[in-house]
Design a protein around this motif. Structure first.
Motif, PDB file in Angstrom:
ATOM      1  N   GLY A 109       2.579   0.382  28.056  1.00  0.00           N
ATOM      2  CA  GLY A 109       2.082   1.723  27.750  1.00  0.00           C
ATOM      3  C   GLY A 109       3.220   2.645  27.365  1.00  0.00           C
ATOM      4  O   GLY A 109       3.958   2.375  26.407  1.00  0.00           O
ATOM      5  N   ILE A 127      -5.803  10.169  27.398  1.00  0.00           N
ATOM      6  CA  ILE A 127      -5.228   9.309  26.379  1.00  0.00           C
ATOM      7  C   ILE A 127      -6.311   9.120  25.331  1.00  0.00           C
ATOM      8  O   ILE A 127      -7.374   8.535  25.605  1.00  0.00           O
ATOM      9  N   GLN A 171      -9.168   6.732  26.361  1.00  0.00           N
ATOM     10  CA  GLN A 171      -8.816   5.386  26.772  1.00  0.00           C
ATOM     11  C   GLN A 171      -8.594   5.326  28.282  1.00  0.00           C
ATOM     12  O   GLN A 171      -8.203   6.321  28.912  1.00  0.00           O
ATOM     13  N   TYR A 206      -6.608   4.106  31.668  1.00  0.00           N
ATOM     14  CA  TYR A 206      -5.189   3.968  31.986  1.00  0.00           C
ATOM     15  C   TYR A 206      -5.011   3.992  33.498  1.00  0.00           C
ATOM     16  O   TYR A 206      -5.920   4.343  34.252  1.00  0.00           O
ATOM     17  N   ARG A 211       0.190   3.144  32.254  1.00  0.00           N
ATOM     18  CA  ARG A 211      -0.158   1.789  31.856  1.00  0.00           C
ATOM     19  C   ARG A 211      -1.527   1.793  31.171  1.00  0.00           C
ATOM     20  O   ARG A 211      -2.475   2.405  31.658  1.00  0.00           O
ATOM     21  N   MET A 212      -1.611   1.055  30.078  1.00  0.00           N
ATOM     22  CA  MET A 212      -2.848   1.016  29.301  1.00  0.00           C
ATOM     23  C   MET A 212      -3.543  -0.320  29.475  1.00  0.00           C
ATOM     24  O   MET A 212      -2.898  -1.365  29.624  1.00  0.00           O
ATOM     25  N   LEU A 269      -1.132  -0.167  23.071  1.00  0.00           N
ATOM     26  CA  LEU A 269      -1.099   1.206  22.569  1.00  0.00           C
ATOM     27  C   LEU A 269      -0.906   1.191  21.065  1.00  0.00           C
ATOM     28  O   LEU A 269       0.111   0.693  20.554  1.00  0.00           O
TER      29      LEU A 269
END
Length: 506
Positions: A423, A447, A454, A456, A468-469, A473
């Motif tokens: 991320g 996000i 999104q 996360y 952190r995704m 990304l």
């Protein structure tokens, strides 16, 4: 006859450590002498009856006499303290009285302190207003005690209390504020025209078809302009102590509907560019001070005009410093907190614009500092009731930037963002000792990719916020923190100061 300016009274607080300005009026050609603490100054009254004396710097003290003599008269001001003096300016959130403050019931039990004093500049905006109404409750130096605490600016009171505890000298606040006023009212009209011409155009367009002679005839003596008793404000007594329910609002406005509509639909004299600059601010110039506290911006959130706030506030700061003849006077700015709507108004506010402008001013104007209160706003009330946090944060800023303490006093601010395999990592300044998320889940972070929020997860690592995704990304992603009208930040540095809103695009 010999007179000092109205702000000079028994029980006032004078600024220590700086040349002291004392001024007033008298008979033309008379010799005027001023003395305090063994310091003396002398002048001769001008042909128009005005006089001004500068005294050498004073030492901190809890009780002095200021003596002013002419050839035929003498004035003695008693119980004069010497310490730190700040001007607290702005609109209703700075004006907000201790009478309504969240912690007032507890505070009043132990508030008596003769070294904490408050002077409220009378709320006047046109010639003759002082004489038309009873202003005997304003323009008074008050000492902190149960009888007078109601009249104190709540932000000012908690600021001076916190400052006095650390400096151990008397601290005075001069309240120079008026609810619901835009920055243009507090500026030199020439400056408004230079840096905010649309504000002046709006005023001129509105008045172009008005009979201004008739307008002023209607304003003089109009009870809507009676601002002499702050504790007799029916609207304030209803709105300020707590947040009314919608049912209570409907009931309240049903009783004042005609008066409220009349008040709301006509040009208020305090909204005229320069009106409060001329009639309030200038009345205390050049009273020697340490600096300014500023809590304002709500009334500058006007579509099309709010983008001018950086230049307007910068111009205002320059105007105020120029009046005092000191371009280095500190200016401490309260950044507006999260807020959704008030008084059943469903229109979305654009405070993120105002906040960015406030931050930009703190970055670009010397000796100007930003106070973050992004954790104490109220979703359905434009007047947060917790002013203790605000005053204490301002005091922390002053201690660090004005009084030279080596302390963490600024809000954490995001300065860079960097991609990592999972991320991004956002790096903050003013995060010595690390960041902390209170409550486990981070508030106010969005996000956004292709218009969709999104998922996360986040954690802190030293001066970084690691995001952190769930998915890789992609390009064109926006990282937004506290960019909505309403939010409540819970990301803090070790000084307990919440982070400033930010936005990055990747």
């Amino acid at each position: 006859m010999l007179q000092a300016a109205v702000i000079f009274q028994s029980s006032m607080i004078l600024q220590r450590g700086k040349c002291l300005a004392v001024w007033g009026t008298g008979n033309p050609g008379e010799t005027i002498g001023v003395q305090i603490q063994g310091r003396t100054g002398q002048t001769v009254t001008e042909a128009d009856g005005t006089w001004s004396v500068d005294l050498p710097p004073l030492d901190a003290s809890v009780s002095e006499e200021l003596i002013i003599k002419s050839d035929s008269h003498k004035i003695i001001f008693e119980q004069v303290a010497v310490g730190e003096v700040w001007v607290a300016g702005g609109q209703s959130n700075m004006e907000f009285l201790m009478r309504y403050e969240k912690h007032k019931k507890e505070e009043v039990k132990d508030c008596t302190d003769p070294d904490i004093r408050f002077y409220d500049v009378p709320e006047v905006c046109y010639d003759g207003q002082l004489e038309e109404f009873d202003y005997s409750r304003q323009g008074i130096w008050r000492k902190a005690d149960p009888e007078n605490l109601d009249y104190f600016s709540a932000v000012g009171y908690y600021f001076q209390k916190a400052l006095k505890e650390k400096l151990n000298v008397p601290v005075g606040i001069i309240g120079c504020n008026w609810g619901g006023t835009a920055s243009c009212s507090w500026m030199n009209p020439e400056t408004v025209r230079k840096v905010g011409e649309p504000w002046m155009q709006e005023y001129e367009t509105r008045t172009a078809s008005m009979d201004m002679e008739e307008y002023w005839e209607n304003q003089h003596g109009n009870q809507m302009n009676d601002k002499g008793n702050p504790l007799a404000d029916v609207f304030g007594e209803f709105m300020m102590p707590r947040t009314p329910t919608e049912e209570e609002l409907v009931e309240f406005f049903s009783h004042i509907k005609d008066n409220f509509e009349e008040y709301a639909n006509i040009l208020q004299p305090q909204a005229i560019p320069g009106s409060l600059y001329e009639h309030m601010l200038k009345s205390i110039v050049p009273y020697t001070i340490k600096g300014f506290l500023w809590y304002q911006g709500e009334s500058d959130d006007v579509p099309g005009l709010n983008v001018l706030y950086k230049d307007m506030l910068s111009g205002l700061i320059s105007d105020w410093r120029r009046l005092w003849g000191d371009e280095a006077l500190p200016f401490l700015i309260v950044q507006l907190p999260g807020y959704d709507c008030w008084l059943m108004n469903t229109e979305e506010n654009h405070y993120p614009i105002i906040r960015r402008c406030q931050e930009a001013v703190a970055d670009s104007v010397e000796h100007t500092y930003l106070c973050s209160i992004s954790d104490v706003g109220e979703e359905k009330d434009i007047h947060p009731k917790d002013k203790k946090t605000v005053g204490q944060r301002l005091a922390l800023l002053a201690r660090g930037h004005v009084y030279g303490e080596e302390i963490l006093c600024d809000a954490p601010r995001a300065v860079s963002i960097k991609r990592n395999p999972d991320g991004v990592a956002v790096t903050f300044e003013h995060a010595e000792g690390g960041l902390e998320i209170k409550g486990g889940h981070l508030n106010a972070l969005q996000i956004i990719s292709e218009g969709t929020e999104q998922e996360y997860s986040v954690y802190t690592e030293g001066d970084q916020l690691i995001i952190r995704m769930g998915n890789p990304l992609e390009e064109g992603v926006s990282i937004k923190f506290a960019q909505t009208p309403w939010y409540q930040v819970n990301l803090y540095n070790k000084a307990g100061i919440p982070a400033v809103p930010f936005e990055f695009s990747l």
